[in-house]
Design a protein around this motif. Structure first.
Motif, mmCIF file in Angstrom:
data_model
loop_
_atom_site.group_PDB
_atom_site.id
_atom_site.type_symbol
_atom_site.label_atom_id
_atom_site.label_comp_id
_atom_site.label_asym_id
_atom_site.label_seq_id
_atom_site.Cartn_x
_atom_site.Cartn_y
_atom_site.Cartn_z
ATOM 1 N N THR A 125 0.956 -1.056 0.080
ATOM 2 C CA THR A 125 0.051 -0.058 0.088
ATOM 3 C C THR A 125 1.083 1.272 0.062
ATOM 4 O O THR A 125 0.600 2.143 -0.564
ATOM 5 C CB THR A 125 -0.949 0.121 1.400
ATOM 6 N N ARG A 136 -1.013 2.017 -12.328
ATOM 7 C CA ARG A 136 -0.854 2.333 -10.923
ATOM 8 C C ARG A 136 -0.383 3.798 -10.886
ATOM 9 O O ARG A 136 0.510 4.009 -11.717
ATOM 10 C CB ARG A 136 -0.054 1.471 -10.032
ATOM 11 N N PRO A 175 -2.828 -0.991 -5.423
ATOM 12 C CA PRO A 175 -4.188 -0.804 -5.003
ATOM 13 C C PRO A 175 -4.881 -1.858 -4.176
ATOM 14 O O PRO A 175 -4.029 -2.928 -3.936
ATOM 15 C CB PRO A 175 -4.896 -1.083 -6.559
ATOM 16 N N ASP A 176 -5.955 -1.504 -3.412
ATOM 17 C CA ASP A 176 -6.395 -2.454 -2.381
ATOM 18 C C ASP A 176 -7.426 -3.612 -3.344
ATOM 19 O O ASP A 176 -8.139 -4.560 -2.698
ATOM 20 C CB ASP A 176 -7.448 -1.908 -1.488
ATOM 21 N N THR A 224 -7.833 -1.995 -11.738
ATOM 22 C CA THR A 224 -6.839 -0.759 -11.948
ATOM 23 C C THR A 224 -5.922 -1.255 -13.034
ATOM 24 O O THR A 224 -5.178 -2.182 -12.718
ATOM 25 C CB THR A 224 -6.085 -0.661 -10.436
ATOM 26 N N ASP A 273 1.891 2.175 -3.581
ATOM 27 C CA ASP A 273 0.752 2.554 -4.384
ATOM 28 C C ASP A 273 0.289 1.350 -5.002
ATOM 29 O O ASP A 273 -0.518 1.509 -6.025
ATOM 30 C CB ASP A 273 1.333 3.534 -5.552
#
Length: 564
Positions: free
Chosen positions: A434, A448, A439-440, A445, A437
């Motif tokens: 995290t 990035r 993503p969760d 996505t 960068d």
């Protein structure tokens, strides 16, 4: 028939979010999942903002709402993935089709051995329960003739069961059996051993993976007015956007296989360009079309349109092998240029759109971790298998609800597998990823961001994985050449893949000398730094701690986490 690999690959579309909270509308939940699959397909394979068509015709690109729901129909006939937890309950359980994947023969043998042990114990327990002289029936008979005082000692639920009545229901028979077993220590011990074997058998169960399947009878698909799942309009059949479909003469099956074949059909101009542009963006930091997620009419025009066309044809002609195309790109003179910015280019092409130099890029979150582990000699090359739980700070995962989701850190080789295998939990992503960068994964996505924050430096200095990497790199250095200068060069090359300059060697030598003197004067600090780590044979703890400091510096350099 679909191969095992193809079936496993369908699990890509099982990664949609799902809501199992009490009171969730199952129909709305399922509709949201199908919509997500359509949107992801549009973004990943077609490079379009197809989600705009969920409620209305696209305002800029030639896609209609009818096109959208024709694509929706391809995904609308998979089984539902949430079920009522129990009759009358508002809570939901997650389900859906799963596939058992092949397991190692050793695991199967272990499970079969445990199962055989359990079967033997179960037979012995049954013999004790059914013993005509000393079993359950004999105990019931004894209780029927017992004094009232003896009966009064029985639990209330057992007293309520009429012991003299053979017409007991299944629940009453189960209660009597459980209570009787608890009276006999030897039977209670057998039952405990069986429960332990059950746990061992469950832990060795064949791995399962989520897959997509089709229902025997497909669901009817209708256009949802304004995207409202309660307001169905015109019924539509599975189909692809007409603007792309028209040039194709061969009809494909109206199912997900047909959709997959259409995506790679030579008449489809989007898929190959989208994938080639995305690969170019990963290697150069910027796609030939800057908006890698959107190649529609509102995007910036490609900087090198003929190159993009050539790459797309090369990808199609090469059997859709991304590895082959990547090899062609990285072997090119354009990719192999230096990233050093010349003064004449700073004003003429500051964003490097003309590709007169290479791009300087920070590595992705997973690459930063893998790079540190590789330099330290820790990175595992093992392929495939279930997710792993590498070391992370305490307190990141919280156990909530009925599911035991305690974070149990993987041990041995599994702790150092590539970042690709790190377990993903959307509500608590892996912290170091995290920070860099990653993503969760709550939404698709494609590209990035790359940010620079003070927290990233703290991660490289303090995260358990990077601390352990520095310890392992110090071990490697001590096992290298004897002379300190040679060891400095070895450490530098292991991390940065180049020779150090004279100034860099001087600085690192000063860091090493200062650290060694400090740890020789304070042996307790060196022992604290080592912790439970085992040193190479014959290594002095003060010298090892000094090399740890050097390794820590090298792994924290900007050049270490940057592709130059």
């Amino acid at each position: 028939a679909a191969t095992l690999d193809q079936q496993i690959a369908t699990g890509f579309h099982r990664c949609t979010t799902v809501n199992v909270e009490a009171g969730t509308d199952e129909a709305e939940n399922r509709t949201s999942q199908v919509i997500d699959r359509v949107n992801v397909t549009g973004t990943v394979w077609l490079g379009t903002t197809l989600e705009c068509c969920q409620c209305h015709n696209h305002k800029y690109d030639p896609f209609t709402q009818r096109d959208y729901y024709r694509l929706y129909a391809y995904f609308n006939s998979s089984p539902k993935e949430t079920y009522q937890r129990s009759k009358g309950s508002a809570a939901l359980d997650f389900g859906g089709p799963e596939l058992a994947v092949p397991e190692p023969a050793e695991l199967r043998r272990q499970r079969e051995a445990f199962a055989a042990q359990r079967k033997q114990l179960e037979a012995r327990l049954e013999e004790c329960v059914e013993d005509p002289m000393d079993g359950l029936a004999a105990w019931i008979e004894e209780m029927n003739t017992a004094e009232q005082a003896a009966l009064a000692k029985l639990p209330a639920n057992i007293r309520r069961i009429k012991l003299a009545d053979d017409r007991r229901n299944a629940n009453q028979r189960k209660q009597l059996r459980t209570y009787f077993i608890g009276l006999r220590p030897e039977m209670k011990q057998m039952q405990a051993e069986m429960a332990e074997l059950d746990q061992q058998i469950a832990a060795l169960a064949p791995p399962q993976t989520l897959v997509m399947t089709e229902m025997p009878e497909p669901r009817t698909t209708a256009i949802l007015k304004r995207g409202n799942f309660l307001d169905a309009g015109e019924v539509v059949a599975p189909g692809t956007p007409r603007i792309i479909t028209e040039p194709r003469a061969v009809e494909l099956p109206a199912n997900r296989l047909g959709l997959a074949q259409w995506l790679v059909d030579p008449a489809n101009p989007l898929t190959a360009r989208v994938q080639a542009n995305r690969l170019w963006g990963q290697l150069f930091g910027r796609g030939i079309v800057a908006s890698e997620e959107d190649l529609g009419t509102q995007c910036e025009p490609p900087t090198h349109p003929e190159l993009l066309d050539w790459l797309a044809v090369e990808l199609q002609g090469g059997g859709w092998s991304l590895k082959r195309l990547q090899r062609r790109i990285v072997q090119s003179a354009t990719y192999q240029q230096s990233s050093k910015l010349r003064a004449d280019l700073a004003a003429r092409d500051p964003d490097n759109r003309l590709l007169a130099r290479s791009s300087r890029l920070r590595l992705s979150a997973e690459q930063i971790r893998d790079n540190a582990l590789a330099a330290a000699g820790l990175l595992s090359s093992k392929l495939y298998g279930p997710p792993v739980y590498p070391p992370q700070p305490e307190g990141v995962w919280r156990v909530t609800g009925l599911v035991d989701n305690t974070y149990r850190t993987s041990q041995g080789e599994d702790a150092w597998r590539r970042g690709l295998y790190t377990v993903q939990r959307r509500s608590a992503p892996y912290p170091s990823f995290t920070s860099f960068d990653a993503p969760d994964r709550s939404a698709c996505t494609v590209k990035r961001p790359r940010t620079s924050t003070p927290l990233q430096a703290l991660v490289l200095q303090n995260d358990p994985v990077f601390v352990e990497a520095a310890r392992a790199l110090a071990d490697r250095v001590l096992l290298a050449e004897d002379a300190s200068d040679n060891r400095l060069v070895f450490a530098f090359r292991a991390v940065l893949s180049r020779e150090p300059t004279a100034a860099e060697r001087s600085q690192l030598s000063a860091i090493f000398a200062e650290a060694r003197g400090r740890y020789e004067a304070d042996s307790q600090a060196a022992e604290t730094l080592r912790g439970e780590h085992s040193l190479p044979a014959g290594a002095a703890v003060a010298e090892w701690a000094a090399w740890f400091n050097v390794a820590h510096v090298l792994l924290n350099l900007d050049e270490t986490i940057t592709r130059n």
